[in-house]
Design an enzyme around this catalytic site. Structure first.
Site, PDB file in Angstrom:
ATOM      1  N   HIS A 185       0.855  -1.194   0.000  1.00  0.00           N
ATOM      2  CA  HIS A 185       0.000   0.000   0.000  1.00  0.00           C
ATOM      3  C   HIS A 185       0.889   1.240   0.000  1.00  0.00           C
ATOM      4  O   HIS A 185       1.858   1.319   0.755  1.00  0.00           O
ATOM      5  CB  HIS A 185      -0.893  -0.004   1.250  1.00  0.00           C
TER       6      HIS A 185
ATOM      7  N   HIS B 173       1.462  11.291  -2.247  1.00  0.00           N
ATOM      8  CA  HIS B 173       0.275  11.000  -1.459  1.00  0.00           C
ATOM      9  C   HIS B 173      -0.514  12.300  -1.344  1.00  0.00           C
ATOM     10  O   HIS B 173      -0.186  13.170  -0.544  1.00  0.00           O
ATOM     11  CB  HIS B 173       0.691  10.464  -0.086  1.00  0.00           C
TER      12      HIS B 173
END
Length: 561
Positions: free
Chosen positions: A120, A166
């Protein structure tokens, strides 16, 4: 031999240090299988077959053991003494796991029949808020056998190029081309089985076209492309060897997601927004959709249409990848467990950590696995018990990153009933007996005062099973005080309903009455891979790296085998 600990400038505590010696049961076994205090090759073969359960063994197998012992100075032409026998039991070639990293499972089934080693936010080096993005975590993950890499794609500050970051956080950005390059260079270093690149993209159609060109140019012939959007079955890992697969939402579905986004959490409202978005997207000019990008996608990621109520309905004519958070999974597992299992028999299900895990911690992977979820996505830069379970699971099948799901998750019962892992009526199939004798090696891998400043350590061990709820249990030994070579000599029993979904987890700690107990090693491995008998179990540090010397002597018995 004595060991001294200085308490103050005028006071020293002395402790008598024991050496590593065989437990009484090991001595008795040696005498039962030897004559005149020596064990011959024929006697060793009898021990290996009867006690270790290695029915395939022959005299050449035993000669190989003797040959290895010869290099340790404990071999005699007429056989081995007790010291050599104990050395064999504690050696690396007496591991509880298979000695060779061979892929032994059937790899010709559809991808949906396997658990995949899944990462992830694979580019992050630390927490989810302000850590650095880098290519190094991607390299490390692939070289550890991870088969699913995730990249988040966003427009850069100028809006003219795509970058990896991100979104909505203070984490740094990384160059997309660099990330693609390291995937290409490291994808098949430790496993020839396919790598899935999941792209969470937030790009305009123009940038999607640019990314499509980059991906095609970088991966070339290793890129697997499937233009048929109505595939009824995924291809097999065997047929996809040395291939890289792209998995993301098709451009139109991405536009639907963006249009339907809102602050509401009401499921009926969200479902209506998605329906309205579908109509709006149908009216979009076909040229606004990046066809090149769409054609890259070999595993189509779908929307969670219909919310919790209908997201698992599936399409009999098309297989997809569905993503959901650990919270959605927990809710569905409590109310619709068999529906999860049924959905994952054909489709891929990816689970990701909830957004509040800012520290990059992880969740219990068994909740996903026991319901058939193939892609349980983990933050590989983190540490802790759940990551140890993830690392343990993928020691199976030669460490190739693919573990075949057991039949209980793939086939229904005689009357069509679907497996419910949370059922309270699962019958016991087998009983696992685990005996932990002793341990050694801490005095060689740690400083004298690492555990206690004024005395040798006080070790205890925890042994547990992680699996379906009825199988999950944990026990601990007594504390062996002031010993570098603890002797516990304790046996535990685990009645198991679904042993094929069970992980054996072992942790050793140093007891401290005043502060938190000190970590002293851990390991975890799938029960399906365990070789029965008396085995040397090597321990790992918090990050999963194996210690050089620390190991436990344990015995594993499955009844019936």
């Amino acid at each position: 031999m004595k060991e001294s600990f200085k308490v103050c400038f005028c006071c020293v505590r002395n402790f008598k240090v024991k050496s590593s010696e065989p437990p009484e049961e090991i001595k008795n076994l040696f005498h039962d299988y030897s004559q005149d205090d020596r064990m011959s090759a024929d006697e060793m073969l009898r021990f290996v077959i009867q006690v270790q359960g290695e029915t395939h063994a022959d005299i050449n197998y035993v000669k190989d053991i003797f040959h290895r012992l010869k290099h340790h100075g404990v071999f005699h032409p007429r056989g081995i003494h007790l010291e050599g026998f104990y050395g064999y039991l504690l050696s690396d070639f007496n591991s509880p796991l298979p000695l060779t990293r061979e892929v032994w499972q059937d790899m010709n089934q559809p991808l949906s029949h396997y658990f995949l080693y899944t990462g992830h936010n694979s580019y992050l080096t630390g927490n989810q808020l302000n850590s650095n993005s880098s290519i190094e975590p991607i390299v490390k993950a692939l070289r550890n056998g991870v088969r699913v890499i995730e990249l988040d794609l966003w427009p850069n500050s100028s809006g003219k190029e795509a970058e990896v970051r991100h979104g909505g956080t203070l984490t740094s950005r990384e160059d997309l081309q660099k990330c693609l390059n390291v995937v290409k260079e490291n994808a098949f270093q430790v496993s020839a089985y396919p790598v899935v690149l999941t792209l969470e993209d937030h790009l305009t159609p123009i940038l999607q076209k640019k990314v499509a060109k980059m991906v095609s140019k970088t991966f070339g012939g290793s890129l697997f492309q499937c233009t048929d959007e109505t595939t009824e079955c995924f291809p097999s890992p065997e047929s996809l060897k040395n291939k890289i697969l792209i998995s993301t939402k098709p451009p139109k579905e991405y536009l639907q997601t963006q249009i339907s986004k809102g602050s509401t959490t009401d499921e009926s409202t969200r479902a209506k927004k998605i329906s309205d978005a579908e109509e709006q997207v149908q009216e979009e000019d076909e040229e606004s959709v990046a066809i090149e990008y769409r054609d890259l996608i070999s595993i189509h990621a779908g929307n969670r249409k219909g919310g919790l109520k209908n997201c698992l309905n599936g399409d009999p004519n098309r297989v997809i990848r569905l993503s959901m958070s650990e919270q959605w999974l927990e809710t569905l597992a409590k109310t619709r467990g068999p529906d999860l299992v049924k959905f994952t028999q054909r489709n891929l299900l990816r689970i990701f950590p909830k957004t509040t895990r800012f520290d990059s911690s992880n969740y219990d992977p068994l909740v996903g696995w026991i319901h058939g979820a193939q892609m349980v996505a983990f933050n590989m830069q983190s540490h802790g018990r759940y990551l140890w379970m993830m690392q343990g699971m993928f020691k199976a099948n030669g460490g190739c990153g693919y573990v075949k799901k057991p039949d209980v998750l793939l086939s229904n019962g005689p009357e069509g009933e679907i497996f419910d892992p949370c059922s309270q009526n699962l019958p016991i199939k087998t009983t696992l007996k685990v005996k932990i004798y002793t341990g050694e090696g801490w005095n060689m891998d740690f400083p004298l005062d690492h555990f206690d400043r004024y005395s040798p350590p006080d070790f205890y061990a925890k042994v547990g099973i992680a699996g379906v709820p009825l199988d999950t249990a944990s026990y601990r030994t007594e504390i062996d005080k002031d010993e570098w070579f603890p002797i516990w000599d304790k046996e535990f029993e685990f009645p198991l309903r679904v042993p094929e979904l069970s992980l054996l987890c072992i942790t050793v700690k140093d007891y401290d009455s005043n502060t938190q107990n000190d970590f002293a090693g851990q390991t975890c491995f799938p029960l399906s891979e365990v070789r029965p008998g008396i085995r040397a179990v090597r321990l790992h540090d918090r990050a999963g790296e194996v210690y050089k010397h620390v190991r436990l002597l344990m015995r594993f018995v499955l009844e019936p085998r």
